[in-house]
Scaffold this active site. Sequence first.
Site, PDB file in Angstrom:
ATOM      1  N   ASP A 231       0.877  -1.161   0.000  1.00 23.57           N
ATOM      2  CA  ASP A 231       0.000   0.000   0.000  1.00 23.57           C
ATOM      3  C   ASP A 231       0.920   1.218   0.000  1.00 23.57           C
ATOM      4  O   ASP A 231       2.104   1.122   0.331  1.00 23.57           O
ATOM      5  CB  ASP A 231      -0.943   0.000   1.204  1.00 23.57           C
ATOM      6  CG  ASP A 231      -2.150   0.928   0.960  1.00 23.57           C
ATOM      7  OD1 ASP A 231      -2.087   1.751   0.020  1.00 23.57           O
ATOM      8  OD2 ASP A 231      -3.145   0.839   1.704  1.00 23.57           O
TER       9      ASP A 231
HETATM   10  C1  BGC Z   1      -4.926   3.453  -0.032  1.00 24.05           C
HETATM   11  C2  BGC Z   1      -5.062   2.430  -1.166  1.00 24.05           C
HETATM   12  C3  BGC Z   1      -4.864   3.103  -2.494  1.00 24.05           C
HETATM   13  C4  BGC Z   1      -3.510   3.786  -2.514  1.00 24.05           C
HETATM   14  C5  BGC Z   1      -3.189   4.473  -3.833  1.00 24.05           C
HETATM   15  C6  BGC Z   1      -3.637   4.259  -0.164  1.00 24.05           C
HETATM   16  O1  BGC Z   1      -3.629   5.293   0.757  1.00 24.05           O
HETATM   17  O2  BGC Z   1      -4.946   2.792   1.210  1.00 24.05           O
HETATM   18  O3  BGC Z   1      -6.327   1.818  -1.095  1.00 24.05           O
HETATM   19  O4  BGC Z   1      -4.963   2.148  -3.516  1.00 24.05           O
HETATM   20  O5  BGC Z   1      -3.477   4.756  -1.464  1.00 24.05           O
HETATM   21  O6  BGC Z   1      -3.978   5.591  -4.005  1.00 24.05           O
END
Ligand code: BGC
Length: 750
Positions: A231
């Site tokens: 993530d």
């Molecule tokens: C979120 C993810 C997301 C990623 C990219 C993160 O903060 O938890 O779900 O895909 O950002 O935007």
Amino acid sequence: MNGLPSSAAPAEPTGELTLSEAASLLSGADMASTKALPERGIPSVLMTDGSNGLAMNLPDFSGKVPATCFPTSSALAATWDPALVGQVAGAIAREASAAGADVLLSPGMNLKRSPLGGRNFEYYSEDPLLTGELAVGFVEGVQGEGVGACVKHFVANNQETDRMRVSADVSERALRELYLRAFEEVVTRAKPWLVMASYNRVNGTYVSEDERLLTGILREEWGFDGVVVSDWGAVDDRVRALRAGLDLEMPSTSGASDAQVVAAVDAGTLDADVVHRSARRVADLAVRAAASGTHRGESSTTAPSAADLAITAAERSTVLLRNEHGVLPLAPTAGVAVIGAYASAPRFQGGGSAGVQPKQPAGSIVDAVGARHAGTVEYAPGYADDGLTRDPALLEQAVSVAAAADVAIVVVGSPESAESEGYDRADLGLPEAQNELVAAVAAAARSTVVVVISGGPVRTEAWRTSVDAIVSTGLAGQGVSLGLASILVGDADPGGRLAETWPRELADTPSFLSFPGEGGHSAYGEGIFVGYRGHDRTGGEVAFPFGHGLSYGETRFEDLAVSPSASGWSVEVTVVNVSERAAREVVQLYVEAPDHAARRAPRALVGFAAVAVAPGQTTRVRIEVPRRALERWDEAAACWTLDSGAHTIVAARSSRDAVLRHEIDVVGDDLRMPLTADSTLVEWLEHPAVGPALIAAVTEADPSGRTTGMLTNPMAVLMIGGLPIHRLAVDAGNALTLDLLDRVAGSQTD
Ligand code: BGC
């Protein structure tokens, strides 16, 4: 778009990468793409968010690329329809691909451990089977368009509070049966291109550094062969994460972590093979994405229009929770008052990375009802536009408009600020201004319908039984107004069923005492009793149970039949539409497993099917129940096992509304842990072969009968039966010796 000319034929990566080339592939080029190595034939991969519609940032981050906004996963889950989820996913993928993306960072598929979870609107359900089936539909829909899916957030990322650090302290059984279960299903069946490692820790270790999760379970047990991506910002220690199996760190670290990787190899603390192995996975992904890119868009001529699909999906996500006196569908000539500021500007999605810039506006519910309904339609806002602020003048006006109508439809919902990535909900209550409005309208109107717009359950105790009907739209996307209107006027049957329990009070929810934890830990004390499993185990009343939803039509379930199949059991049920209206129905199958040393949920979902049945028609529904659905994770043996004994398969309309039952006699594994000197006396005595052998051996060794008496006296066994048997063997006053135990233990395998 990929760092290669778009006309370039997808290439095989050429030549062995140098260490620094390999390391360079292991972190992002920027916020959304991987690095290319054009001279090696490795293009870049562009990723984008998009769970309820493409959520791609504009290049300058000033907003998002306009896209069709579909119902959020929480709303769509109420359709219980993986095929529809797949169609929506396909439409999102086509827009993603048209915008140049190779990978969609979806579906989010964490379980709803608590209804307070801030991102629950991005997730499907409190049940792993329903979550898994819908996620399979989503991944197949996306990948069918040649775009890669990335399932997230692996795993036990069930809260927003302290989400970047918190440790989910959870038993192996709950992990396996619930939190990992949905991922297992999707990874083994739909083969997503990527899995996203979540921010949190599990039992003290960051998921991004957890070799057992990322390599042992994901790859070795489930056969995952794609890329594990972090993530965004979830990597705490790059070298440890790489060793554990985290291939790709996102977003870019401007080369800093690549340098750490190279330095670790140079220092001899990291094996270069580990770097090359992950680099190969990223390169394979890039080549696969480029190869699929040449086929993208092929289905767009046959696919339904995304805008129409958004309306159908919104309609099908609607759940009719209560409908007394047949108030819905609206009588064609009824004078209707539509009340509530959200009726003029409805909420339709949640906040955070999944947020979509809708292509078409959601429109107003007042206008949509006005266009469909033959009778008069009046409007009064009732509360201020922010959904929060009480306004006595608006309240008074709303009550008089309601009193003059035949039916008052009050539109309420959780305010925008309540549901977003980044924080959890504070409680389940609607703003007081809205509760007050519902109560005042219900007291003044002839009939009252409450429409709830929210990404999760809300507290309805203040008015649940004093209104005639309650409708939940979820966060239904840009089609919210038109979808709802067709349900209210009866053009469509409300086929939605709750994918999560609506509790009466927050304090009734199984995780209440330990959510969201403290001091960096969230103790999953409820174990496997999440959602309806816990509510049903304690038997406490709920507002609306898991699986609940009403139709305008009336169906009957008949002839439940269960037969063994190669992979488990085949179950058939007949659904008869005994009404004069077309009906949508969801046949839900639960198992009632025998209680054992390990406790079971009174009922657990093992299969389902959503069907449409025309008036007077009969449909035979067949649902496959795999063996795994009846198994449990055994903590002591650390494996899945099937218990022997009578199991009841129940065809139901909710976890609390069993319609038909069929008992099957399951011949299971009869799992037995090998007896050791650490096993208790009772465990030795209860073993079918060892127990009698032990008694025979001590009887022979101690002709006085003293030892035999001790081991066969129920009162004595009650007192000392829990002792690990080796502690009895130190007492020279009885015939139990370690030698004798050794000999007797041999009879386990006889
Ligand atoms: C979120 C993810 C997301 C990623 C990219 C993160 O903060 O938890 O779900 O895909 O950002 O935007």
